[in-house]
Structures are given as C-alpha cells and as structure tokens.
Write an enzyme that holds these catalytic residues in place. Sequence first.
Site, PDB file in Angstrom:
ATOM      1  N   LYS A 286       0.844  -1.201   0.000  1.00  0.00           N
ATOM      2  CA  LYS A 286       0.000   0.000   0.000  1.00  0.00           C
ATOM      3  C   LYS A 286       0.876   1.248   0.000  1.00  0.00           C
ATOM      4  CE  LYS A 286      -0.265  -0.241   5.044  1.00  0.00           C
ATOM      5  NZ  LYS A 286      -1.018  -0.811   6.165  1.00  0.00           N
TER       6      LYS A 286
ATOM      7  N   ARG B 194     -10.501  -0.433  14.995  1.00  0.00           N
ATOM      8  CA  ARG B 194     -10.526   0.261  13.701  1.00  0.00           C
ATOM      9  C   ARG B 194     -11.500  -0.513  12.825  1.00  0.00           C
ATOM     10  NH1 ARG B 194      -4.754   1.236  10.784  1.00  0.00           N
ATOM     11  NH2 ARG B 194      -5.169  -0.891  10.070  1.00  0.00           N
TER      12      ARG B 194
ATOM     13  N   HIS C  73      -6.121  -7.648  13.021  1.00  0.00           N
ATOM     14  CA  HIS C  73      -4.926  -6.792  13.022  1.00  0.00           C
ATOM     15  C   HIS C  73      -4.516  -6.476  14.461  1.00  0.00           C
ATOM     16  CE1 HIS C  73      -2.025  -4.249  11.151  1.00  0.00           C
ATOM     17  NE2 HIS C  73      -2.573  -3.098  11.509  1.00  0.00           N
TER      18      HIS C  73
ATOM     19  N   ARG D 142       1.222 -11.110   6.977  1.00  0.00           N
ATOM     20  CA  ARG D 142       0.970  -9.905   6.164  1.00  0.00           C
ATOM     21  C   ARG D 142       2.041  -8.901   6.503  1.00  0.00           C
ATOM     22  NH1 ARG D 142      -4.130  -9.628   8.400  1.00  0.00           N
ATOM     23  NH2 ARG D 142      -3.503  -7.770   9.492  1.00  0.00           N
TER      24      ARG D 142
ATOM     25  N   TYR E 111      15.546  30.460   7.048  1.00  0.00           N
ATOM     26  CA  TYR E 111      14.398  31.170   7.633  1.00  0.00           C
ATOM     27  C   TYR E 111      14.484  31.191   9.152  1.00  0.00           C
ATOM     28  CZ  TYR E 111      12.194  30.687   3.037  1.00  0.00           C
ATOM     29  OH  TYR E 111      11.902  30.746   1.703  1.00  0.00           O
TER      30      TYR E 111
ATOM     31  N   CYS F 208      14.327  23.957   4.353  1.00  0.00           N
ATOM     32  CA  CYS F 208      13.373  24.697   3.516  1.00  0.00           C
ATOM     33  C   CYS F 208      12.593  23.721   2.637  1.00  0.00           C
ATOM     34  CB  CYS F 208      14.098  25.698   2.625  1.00  0.00           C
ATOM     35  SG  CYS F 208      15.231  26.787   3.509  1.00  0.00           S
TER      36      CYS F 208
ATOM     37  N   ASP G 174      12.662  23.266  -0.641  1.00  0.00           N
ATOM     38  CA  ASP G 174      13.423  22.630  -1.729  1.00  0.00           C
ATOM     39  C   ASP G 174      14.908  22.496  -1.441  1.00  0.00           C
ATOM     40  OD1 ASP G 174      10.987  23.038  -3.334  1.00  0.00           O
ATOM     41  OD2 ASP G 174      11.603  25.134  -3.190  1.00  0.00           O
TER      42      ASP G 174
HETATM   43  C1  PLP Z   1      -0.312  -1.764   6.847  1.00  0.00           C
HETATM   44  C2  PLP Z   1      -0.911  -3.001   7.333  1.00  0.00           C
HETATM   45  C3  PLP Z   1      -0.123  -4.149   7.532  1.00  0.00           C
HETATM   46  C4  PLP Z   1       1.377  -4.155   7.404  1.00  0.00           C
HETATM   47  O1  PLP Z   1       1.926  -3.695   8.618  1.00  0.00           O
HETATM   48  P1  PLP Z   1       3.522  -3.602   8.818  1.00  0.00           P
HETATM   49  O2  PLP Z   1       3.669  -3.148  10.219  1.00  0.00           O
HETATM   50  O3  PLP Z   1       4.014  -2.595   7.834  1.00  0.00           O
HETATM   51  O4  PLP Z   1       4.074  -4.946   8.559  1.00  0.00           O
HETATM   52  C5  PLP Z   1      -0.780  -5.328   7.863  1.00  0.00           C
HETATM   53  N1  PLP Z   1      -2.121  -5.357   8.037  1.00  0.00           N
HETATM   54  C6  PLP Z   1      -2.896  -4.258   7.895  1.00  0.00           C
HETATM   55  C7  PLP Z   1      -4.356  -4.369   8.115  1.00  0.00           C
HETATM   56  C8  PLP Z   1      -2.324  -3.037   7.560  1.00  0.00           C
HETATM   57  O5  PLP Z   1      -3.080  -1.956   7.433  1.00  0.00           O
END
Ligand code: PLP
Length: 351
Positions: free
Chosen positions: A33, A126, A152, A206, A248, A295, A297
């Site tokens: 992602k 979530r 998760h 994952r 700045y 800054c 850039d």
């Molecule tokens: C982003 C995400 C992951 C990956 O997590 P990492 O800590 O980058 O390994 C896994 N599961 C879900 C639902 C996520 O949103």
Amino acid sequence: MLRWAEVYLDRLKRNYENLKRFTGHKRIIAVVKANAYGHGSVKVASFLERKTDVDAFAVATVFEGIELREGGVEKPIIVMSNPLFENARNFLEYRLTPVIFDFESLGIALETGIPFHIKLDTGMGRLGFLPGDFQRLTEIFKSPLFKGIMSHFPVSDEDKCFTKEQFSFFLRFIKEVLKVNRNVAVHIDNSAAVPYHFDSLLTHSRIGLALYGSKPSSNFPVKLEQVMEIKSRLIQVKTLPEGWGISYGRTYVTSSREKVGVVAFGYADGLMRSLSGNWSVKINGRKCSVRGRICMDMTIVSLEGVKASPGDEVIITDRELTFDKMAEKAGTISYEIMCDVSPRVKRIFIE
Ligand SMILES: *Cc1c(COP(=O)(O)O)cnc(C)c1O
C-alpha cells in the site's frame, strides 16, 4: 539529476527470504500500500512476483490495486480498507479481493459473486466486525466466496501480553470457522508480530515495513537491510562571514567564518522540517550537520573541514543513516517518513 531514491531490489529479496524463514515458512502477503511505502508499488510487486514465492499482495485502496493490475501484476491483490459499496464493479473487473468489515458490503459481495476476506476487530478498534457480530457471520462460513479471515494487532511492537491474549481470542473464532470450512486463508501477523511465532492455524503473514528493511520493534530478531537510499547534490558551496544567519528564522548564526553547502533537498522532497538542526547527511564520506531550518526545496549543511564542490553527491539516508534513526530524531515512525518521500524524488531500481 538533483534528487533521487535508489531502491535496491536485491536487499528486498534478502529481507523477504529472512522473514519467510523466520515465520516458519508461512505464505507471505506482501503489503505494498501507499506506493509500497514510498518505494514504487508496481516495481516492488513485479519484482517480488518474479523473484520470490510471494503468495499475494495487500493494498489499501481500489486504485492502488488497479495500478498493480495495469502494471502487469498477476497474483491475488487484497484491498484492505475500501468498502465495497464504493466501487464493486472495479473489484470484479480487476480481480481484486475485498476485505469485508460490514454487513452492507457482505451483502454486495454475495450478490455480485466477489470472493472476499472477512476482517474481525479483535482489539484494534478500527475496521472489522465486532464480537457481537460473530454469530451472524457463521451463515457465510460455507460460502464458496469466503476465501479468508483476518484481524490486526495494535500493539505487537510493544505489548506482548495483550498481543498474545488478542491472538487467543482470534483463534477461538478461527476454530469455529475451520470446523465448517478448511480452505480459508487465516492471517493476523504484521511485521512486528513475526517474532511471536504464532503458527498453529495461521496460513499467511501480512508483512509491510520489515520487507523494506526498517525495524518494526527495537529487538527485532531478523536481519534486515534498508532497501531505499535517498540522494541529492550540492548546488552551492561557500564560506559565510561571522555572525551570518542561516535560513528562515535565522535560528542558526555563524559564530565564526563557516563553510557551508546548499543541498537540493527539502521538506517537499521528504526531509521533515522537524529535523532542522537535528540531522546529518553524508558528503564525500564525511558527516555534515544540517544548519538552520530545512526549507521546501533546499537544506543548508556545514562543510567545515570537508572537501566538497557544487555537484557533489549528498546522502540523505542509507543503510547507516537509516529511516529508523531519522524517525527517532523527528519524533515519528519510519513508516511516515518513507511514505512522505515525494514523487519528485525519482525512484531508480537496482537489481
Ligand atoms: C499496513 C498493514 C499491515 C502491514 O503492517 P507492517 O507493520 O508494515 O508490517 C498489515 N495489516 C494491515 C491491516 C495493515 O493496514
């Protein structure tokens, strides 16, 4: 070229292999992602598909999934945070697998024949079905469209006790599912959960962050190498007079003559402004401190005692000056810094 990111795919492969071995050879869902955490999702996913035994990819949005399909990625793509009612047609057309977390989307998936994974909220607060919904979900266990079940972890990086309890809770539900349907994918591990060796009934891990070589927790036991190195160039070198303010706000004023260089890299490129006066870059093998405010850039660095001229290469981050160190100094996490590397920093892929 004044600003670029070198993406070392050989390191990505080594990280993948080390992680895979450590998970006990569970199948891997590579999380790509947010443009593969800033690394370039099409290149990263195509490379993993060609060079490793990666099982599937995970993205956040439908459009990230479409980008992968249009870039030629063939393996399953799981879309983790896009409700189905938003664009069910795209899921079908591009063979994207939705993660379902509400009954409205579940209805759409069953009606339109879209294979899906189910997400349970086992303590993240979530996305996901809550324990109160679990009974109603048992109806779909036998559906041929039901392909996977996931949850998760919110604190796998710091609270082992909570994480283990959460895992047991998840497992209780999984056992009910498996009594009815033995073919579903089961996944909950993120990068920080890899060291727990939660195996038993899990089929996949994952993994995002660790693939890119950043440590998901302080004592992470798997050898990882930072995949991305960010580079720029000096565009001016000069010696400032004593009492001369830099950048700045004039937050830094020279206390004597000081040789400085202007680097073509700023917060619009991804060098967070909160690192003003608190980061060092590398030029010709020497560490050079950032002087004054970063800054949009450009950034000014001290070149005292360093041989340097305009055009010389500047290393913003590499395997030594890591995103992890940068995050610690900036009071954030490496995830955020990687995601913030701007599109105007050209990605160069090295195999
Ligand atoms: C982003 C995400 C992951 C990956 O997590 P990492 O800590 O980058 O390994 C896994 N599961 C879900 C639902 C996520 O949103």
